[in-house]
Design a protein around this motif. Sequence first.
Motif, PDB file in Angstrom:
ATOM      1  N   ILE A  12       0.838  -1.207   0.000  1.00 51.34           N
ATOM      2  CA  ILE A  12       0.000   0.000   0.000  1.00 51.34           C
ATOM      3  C   ILE A  12       0.874   1.259   0.000  1.00 51.34           C
ATOM      4  N   ALA A  13       1.938   1.252   0.811  1.00 45.69           N
ATOM      5  CA  ALA A  13       2.842   2.413   0.870  1.00 45.69           C
ATOM      6  C   ALA A  13       3.441   2.693  -0.508  1.00 45.69           C
ATOM      7  N   LEU A  14       3.835   1.620  -1.195  1.00 45.68           N
ATOM      8  CA  LEU A  14       4.427   1.775  -2.528  1.00 45.68           C
ATOM      9  C   LEU A  14       3.405   2.260  -3.540  1.00 45.68           C
ATOM     10  N   ALA A  15       2.223   1.614  -3.539  1.00 47.33           N
ATOM     11  CA  ALA A  15       1.208   1.940  -4.542  1.00 47.33           C
ATOM     12  C   ALA A  15       0.673   3.359  -4.335  1.00 47.33           C
ATOM     13  N   SER A  16       0.571   3.787  -3.081  1.00 47.79           N
ATOM     14  CA  SER A  16      -0.005   5.111  -2.782  1.00 47.79           C
ATOM     15  C   SER A  16       1.046   6.206  -2.624  1.00 47.79           C
ATOM     16  N   ARG A  17       2.330   5.812  -2.609  1.00 52.41           N
ATOM     17  CA  ARG A  17       3.426   6.763  -2.382  1.00 52.41           C
ATOM     18  C   ARG A  17       3.210   7.577  -1.104  1.00 52.41           C
ATOM     19  N   VAL A  18       2.906   6.873  -0.032  1.00 46.53           N
ATOM     20  CA  VAL A  18       2.820   7.509   1.285  1.00 46.53           C
ATOM     21  C   VAL A  18       3.728   6.755   2.242  1.00 46.53           C
ATOM     22  N   GLY A  19       4.080   7.369   3.348  1.00 47.80           N
ATOM     23  CA  GLY A  19       4.727   6.662   4.438  1.00 47.80           C
ATOM     24  C   GLY A  19       3.659   6.103   5.362  1.00 47.80           C
ATOM     25  N   ILE A  20       3.943   4.974   5.988  1.00 49.07           N
ATOM     26  CA  ILE A  20       2.987   4.394   6.938  1.00 49.07           C
ATOM     27  C   ILE A  20       3.721   4.156   8.256  1.00 49.07           C
ATOM     28  N   ARG A  21       3.157   4.726   9.324  1.00 53.35           N
ATOM     29  CA  ARG A  21       3.753   4.532  10.649  1.00 53.35           C
ATOM     30  C   ARG A  21       2.792   3.699  11.482  1.00 53.35           C
ATOM     31  N   ILE A  22       3.285   2.580  12.019  1.00 57.48           N
ATOM     32  CA  ILE A  22       2.451   1.782  12.921  1.00 57.48           C
ATOM     33  C   ILE A  22       3.091   1.769  14.300  1.00 57.48           C
ATOM     34  N   HIS A  23       2.290   1.370  15.269  1.00 60.90           N
ATOM     35  CA  HIS A  23       2.726   1.437  16.668  1.00 60.90           C
ATOM     36  C   HIS A  23       2.705   0.033  17.248  1.00 60.90           C
ATOM     37  N   GLU A  24       3.863  -0.439  17.652  1.00 57.04           N
ATOM     38  CA  GLU A  24       3.987  -1.821  18.114  1.00 57.04           C
ATOM     39  C   GLU A  24       3.004  -2.117  19.243  1.00 57.04           C
ATOM     40  N   ASP A  25       2.828  -1.153  20.141  1.00 56.81           N
ATOM     41  CA  ASP A  25       1.987  -1.438  21.320  1.00 56.81           C
ATOM     42  C   ASP A  25       0.502  -1.481  20.995  1.00 56.81           C
ATOM     43  N   ARG A  26       0.143  -1.136  19.760  1.00 57.41           N
ATOM     44  CA  ARG A  26      -1.284  -1.214  19.399  1.00 57.41           C
ATOM     45  C   ARG A  26      -1.605  -2.461  18.566  1.00 57.41           C
ATOM     46  N   LEU A  27      -0.586  -3.226  18.193  1.00 65.35           N
ATOM     47  CA  LEU A  27      -0.824  -4.360  17.292  1.00 65.35           C
ATOM     48  C   LEU A  27      -1.528  -5.496  18.038  1.00 65.35           C
ATOM     49  N   PRO A  28      -2.732  -5.858  17.595  1.00 67.04           N
ATOM     50  CA  PRO A  28      -3.459  -6.887  18.330  1.00 67.04           C
ATOM     51  C   PRO A  28      -2.930  -8.290  17.993  1.00 67.04           C
ATOM     52  N   ILE A  29      -2.659  -9.070  19.024  1.00 66.34           N
ATOM     53  CA  ILE A  29      -2.229 -10.456  18.822  1.00 66.34           C
ATOM     54  C   ILE A  29      -2.641 -11.259  20.050  1.00 66.34           C
ATOM     55  N   ARG A  30      -3.130 -12.455  19.811  1.00 69.21           N
ATOM     56  CA  ARG A  30      -3.494 -13.322  20.942  1.00 69.21           C
ATOM     57  C   ARG A  30      -2.221 -13.726  21.672  1.00 69.21           C
ATOM     58  N   PRO A  31      -2.259 -13.757  22.999  1.00 65.77           N
ATOM     59  CA  PRO A  31      -1.057 -14.114  23.756  1.00 65.77           C
ATOM     60  C   PRO A  31      -0.509 -15.476  23.343  1.00 65.77           C
ATOM     61  N   GLU A  32      -1.396 -16.447  23.098  1.00 60.55           N
ATOM     62  CA  GLU A  32      -0.909 -17.786  22.751  1.00 60.55           C
ATOM     63  C   GLU A  32      -0.228 -17.773  21.373  1.00 60.55           C
ATOM     64  N   VAL A  33      -0.732 -16.946  20.455  1.00 55.11           N
ATOM     65  CA  VAL A  33      -0.107 -16.846  19.129  1.00 55.11           C
ATOM     66  C   VAL A  33       1.242 -16.127  19.258  1.00 55.11           C
ATOM     67  N   ALA A  34       1.273 -15.080  20.058  1.00 66.34           N
ATOM     68  CA  ALA A  34       2.538 -14.369  20.287  1.00 66.34           C
ATOM     69  C   ALA A  34       3.568 -15.325  20.884  1.00 66.34           C
ATOM     70  N   GLY A  35       3.105 -16.169  21.794  1.00 60.47           N
ATOM     71  CA  GLY A  35       3.996 -17.136  22.433  1.00 60.47           C
ATOM     72  C   GLY A  35       4.607 -18.100  21.429  1.00 60.47           C
ATOM     73  N   ILE A  36       3.779 -18.602  20.534  1.00 58.65           N
ATOM     74  CA  ILE A  36       4.287 -19.549  19.531  1.00 58.65           C
ATOM     75  C   ILE A  36       5.248 -18.846  18.572  1.00 58.65           C
ATOM     76  N   CYS A  37       4.897 -17.634  18.171  1.00 57.48           N
ATOM     77  CA  CYS A  37       5.784 -16.860  17.292  1.00 57.48           C
ATOM     78  C   CYS A  37       7.152 -16.679  17.965  1.00 57.48           C
ATOM     79  N   ASP A  38       7.131 -16.298  19.219  1.00 54.25           N
ATOM     80  CA  ASP A  38       8.378 -16.128  19.982  1.00 54.25           C
ATOM     81  C   ASP A  38       9.192 -17.406  19.980  1.00 54.25           C
ATOM     82  N   LEU A  39       8.511 -18.481  20.350  1.00 51.44           N
ATOM     83  CA  LEU A  39       9.169 -19.780  20.510  1.00 51.44           C
ATOM     84  C   LEU A  39       9.813 -20.239  19.216  1.00 51.44           C
TER      85      LEU A  39
END
Lengths: 336, 336
Positions: free
Chosen positions: A232-259
């Motif tokens: 989207i950033a490329l197609a629209s020629r905009v910058g996109i800023r996201i915030h890590e602390d707002r990213l929704p993830i289930r704790p169990e999924v985050a755990g598996i990703c970490d592991l």
Amino acid sequence: MKPDKILLDHGSGGKISHSLTADLLLPAFDNPALAMLDDGADLNLVGGRIAFSTDTYVVDPIFFPGGGIGDLAINGTVNDVAMCGARPLYLSVGMIIEEGFPMADLEKVIRQMGQAAKAADVTVVTGDTKVVPKGAADKIYINTAGIGVIPERIHVSGGNARPGDAVILSGTMADHGMTILTQREGLAFESGVQSDSAPLNHMVADILETGCDVHVLRDPTRGGVGTTLNEIALASRVGIRIHEDRLPIRPEVAGICDLLGFDPLYVANEGKLLAFVPVDQAETVLAVIKKSPYGREARIIGETVEDRPGRVFMKTRIGGERIVDMLTGEQLPRIC
Amino acid sequence: MKPDKILLDHGSGGKISHSLTADLLLPAFDNPALAMLDDGADLNLVGGRIAFSTDTYVVDPIFFPGGGIGDLAINGTVNDVAMCGARPLYLSVGMIIEEGFPMADLEKVIRQMGQAAKAADVTVVTGDTKVVPKGAADKIYINTAGIGVIPERIHVSGGNARPGDAVILSGTMADHGMTILTQREGLAFESGVQSDSAPLNHMVADILETGCDVHVLRDPTRGGVGTTLNEIALASRVGIRIHEDRLPIRPEVAGICDLLGFDPLYVANEGKLLAFVPVDQAETVLAVIKKSPYGREARIIGETVEDRPGRVFMKTRIGGERIVDMLTGEQLPRIC
């Protein structure tokens, strides 16, 4: 006697092909256009703009917690059509089946497709079945293509994001990808992780119904939220800023990703969307998304900026900033 | 450096997937709808009736005299849409590629698709590429779906044949199937046999342009002329009588069929159609078909009768009569 496995003959175009169609496919997708058994479906469409999309599904394993290749194949294309701002109406289904595939599994796949089509309120109007010799495919691959109608005033595209847009993510990240991975690796997580496979067309209809100025709708499947935001950033020629602390993830999924060492930003989702709308309309759209059964965990995860067009960057939890690049290297083959 | 083989990574949805799309697919199918790279194509369609069809191509070998999987995938779906009486406009392309597939072969396949689309005057507006691990597919499989517009007064269907129709076949039988077979078996026939892979949409447009009352159009692919006629006889509840001495077949194809024990009535064609029109309009339609570069050998091969509805029978060369049943058993896997 009905064979309990798929034979090469089921793809011959002859008698046994016809019985497969009549016994399994017509009942599952019951509708007059398909029942004509012509080379294609004859459909009535209100004129104007249509959306047309296709996807092929090669997921392994074919059944997993939260769904299977059948509903994935329906939902995935329903969602791709919906992301054009369209109301999905008609689907085609093209199957490649490996000789020897158990008939009971095929029945289950087709049942999943029928139920998913019903839930999404779309009709499977045309199809094709090919059987390849044992070893020339792995169980079953399914292509779907879909057609929808785009309302006149709607102009949604990955190229339409503008500085000053809020970026909404409709729910938790990485559920589908991590479910497939844990299944495939035979990891005995009793985690209750399951695929988010879901049709998003009704959510999209509700979003558009608000009359808000929706610039972009996109479902972050292969490559995950990180890759889709880069597109989207490329197609629209905009910058996109996201915030890590707002990213929704289930704790169990985050755990598996970490592991297992996966970054959830790059893991596939199958029932989530990203919406870009002007910041002052974001709360209205967010409220509508949250009312959907598939949008309860929706959040505003970031915003577009004039700075650094074409790039995606993330404010980290500890206050730093890092570039979120497009996925490089294959994370997970046959994820969808 | 550009890899010379397809990697799993080419299907990841990440950077290298995007370069495949940008370097190979966009140039081959050059058009603004595809270039948007959205989840689906946003198209303008005149309202009314549309035809929608899909087919998956798994032919082995992928290149053969007269064509390849690329043009087959375009022509096959163009023809299925045209057989609904429609003018084909837009196609989708979904590819499954085996890891390790040579890039040069992929370039050739895509070039064939691009050229075939141009020849048929259709636009590839949306697509998808999946890569599966080595051994999970055989080289490349291609699904295409197609959309066309059906003129208001046209009602063509396999169920519309009526007693008193002439049955026209647009050219010789079994060219495609026998070409694939001889290639596959490595038979050293220096026979010049080649696939009839061709787009029939312009021929169909010319047929409909006559204003004749066309009841059925159908392309006899898998299962051949024999199976397709059976489908029409069943759907229309008419008897169909064909005449052995009128069936067009190239002598070299007849020779190979004889030698290998195949009945050309059941062997696949990829550039032929069957048309059912009232007997008194048959010569008009035949003349139009014969003007097409793909219709020079067209013949009236039979007629519909009230007798024995649902059955197909043939007056043999020696004056007898035999039932032409639907194909039972697989003749040739992966013929298309």
